[in-house]
Design a protein around this motif. Structure first.
Motif, PDB file in Angstrom:
ATOM      1  N   ALA A 134      -7.991  -1.835   1.292  1.00 37.19           N
ATOM      2  CA  ALA A 134      -7.530  -1.140   2.385  1.00 37.19           C
ATOM      3  C   ALA A 134      -8.564  -1.093   3.588  1.00 37.19           C
ATOM      4  O   ALA A 134      -7.929  -1.024   4.493  1.00 37.19           O
ATOM      5  N   PHE A 135      -9.496  -1.403   3.312  1.00 38.39           N
ATOM      6  CA  PHE A 135     -10.630  -1.400   4.446  1.00 38.39           C
ATOM      7  C   PHE A 135     -10.181  -2.592   5.382  1.00 38.39           C
ATOM      8  O   PHE A 135     -10.331  -2.533   6.502  1.00 38.39           O
ATOM      9  N   SER A 136      -9.992  -3.836   4.721  1.00 36.90           N
ATOM     10  CA  SER A 136      -9.575  -5.046   5.417  1.00 36.90           C
ATOM     11  C   SER A 136      -7.998  -4.662   5.926  1.00 36.90           C
ATOM     12  O   SER A 136      -8.129  -5.092   7.141  1.00 36.90           O
ATOM     13  N   PHE A 178       0.898  -1.311  -0.047  1.00 34.92           N
ATOM     14  CA  PHE A 178       0.070   0.256  -0.010  1.00 34.92           C
ATOM     15  C   PHE A 178       1.038   1.357   0.039  1.00 34.92           C
ATOM     16  O   PHE A 178       0.582   2.234  -0.672  1.00 34.92           O
ATOM     17  N   ALA A 233      -9.708   3.749   2.424  1.00 32.76           N
ATOM     18  CA  ALA A 233     -10.722   2.483   2.567  1.00 32.76           C
ATOM     19  C   ALA A 233     -11.853   2.738   2.237  1.00 32.76           C
ATOM     20  O   ALA A 233     -12.899   1.853   2.189  1.00 32.76           O
ATOM     21  N   LYS A 234     -12.336   4.206   2.057  1.00 32.79           N
ATOM     22  CA  LYS A 234     -13.638   4.354   1.647  1.00 32.79           C
ATOM     23  C   LYS A 234     -13.923   3.833   0.283  1.00 32.79           C
ATOM     24  O   LYS A 234     -15.190   3.339   0.065  1.00 32.79           O
ATOM     25  N   LEU A 282      -4.812   5.596   6.106  1.00 31.28           N
ATOM     26  CA  LEU A 282      -5.276   4.703   5.429  1.00 31.28           C
ATOM     27  C   LEU A 282      -6.915   4.794   5.410  1.00 31.28           C
ATOM     28  O   LEU A 282      -7.813   4.336   4.409  1.00 31.28           O
ATOM     29  N   LYS A 283      -7.629   5.587   6.365  1.00 31.41           N
ATOM     30  CA  LYS A 283      -8.882   5.629   6.359  1.00 31.41           C
ATOM     31  C   LYS A 283      -9.632   6.581   5.100  1.00 31.41           C
ATOM     32  O   LYS A 283     -10.673   5.832   4.608  1.00 31.41           O
ATOM     33  N   GLU A 330     -11.362   1.509  -1.638  1.00 29.71           N
ATOM     34  CA  GLU A 330     -10.580   0.501  -1.582  1.00 29.71           C
ATOM     35  C   GLU A 330     -11.061  -0.896  -0.733  1.00 29.71           C
ATOM     36  O   GLU A 330     -10.674  -0.558   0.480  1.00 29.71           O
ATOM     37  N   SER A 331     -11.732  -2.061  -1.069  1.00 30.58           N
ATOM     38  CA  SER A 331     -12.076  -2.833  -0.062  1.00 30.58           C
ATOM     39  C   SER A 331     -10.947  -3.394   0.872  1.00 30.58           C
ATOM     40  O   SER A 331     -10.630  -3.822   1.632  1.00 30.58           O
ATOM     41  N   LEU A 333      -6.962  -1.817   7.022  1.00 29.31           N
ATOM     42  CA  LEU A 333      -7.261  -0.903   8.363  1.00 29.31           C
ATOM     43  C   LEU A 333      -8.086  -1.580   9.356  1.00 29.31           C
ATOM     44  O   LEU A 333      -7.633  -1.616  10.757  1.00 29.31           O
ATOM     45  N   ARG A 334      -8.913  -2.546   9.347  1.00 31.86           N
ATOM     46  CA  ARG A 334      -9.469  -3.333  10.248  1.00 31.86           C
ATOM     47  C   ARG A 334      -8.685  -4.095  11.138  1.00 31.86           C
ATOM     48  O   ARG A 334      -8.481  -4.266  12.304  1.00 31.86           O
TER      49      ARG A 334
END
Length: 71
Positions: free
Chosen positions: A56-58, A20, A50-51, A46-47, A53-54, A60-61
């Motif tokens: 990036a969301f993964s 990333f 993440a909105k 990353l926030k 890019e899935s 981020l979690r």
């Protein structure tokens, strides 16, 4: 810095974060072990990504769960 303040990151997580940081220059790579403060900085970067890019969301979690573990 106390040893308990350091948060170890798994190899796979570090590699995903490194990928990333190559695509999105605003996302800094992390060394391991890291601190909760540095982890929070990366999560903040990353926030916005993440909105849309899935992946990036993964990530981020996953990083957020390590931050909670370190606190």
């Amino acid at each position: 810095m106390k040893a308990k303040d350091l948060i170890p990151l798994p190899w796979k997580t570090r590699e995903r974060l490194k990928a990333f940081s190559q695509v999105f220059p605003d996302v800094p790579p992390l060394e391991t072990p890291t601190t909760g403060e540095k982890l929070s900085q990366v999560i903040a970067c990353l926030k916005p990504i993440a909105k849309s890019e899935s992946a990036a969301f993964s990530l981020l979690r996953e990083l957020d769960s390590y931050r909670c573990y370190g606190e």
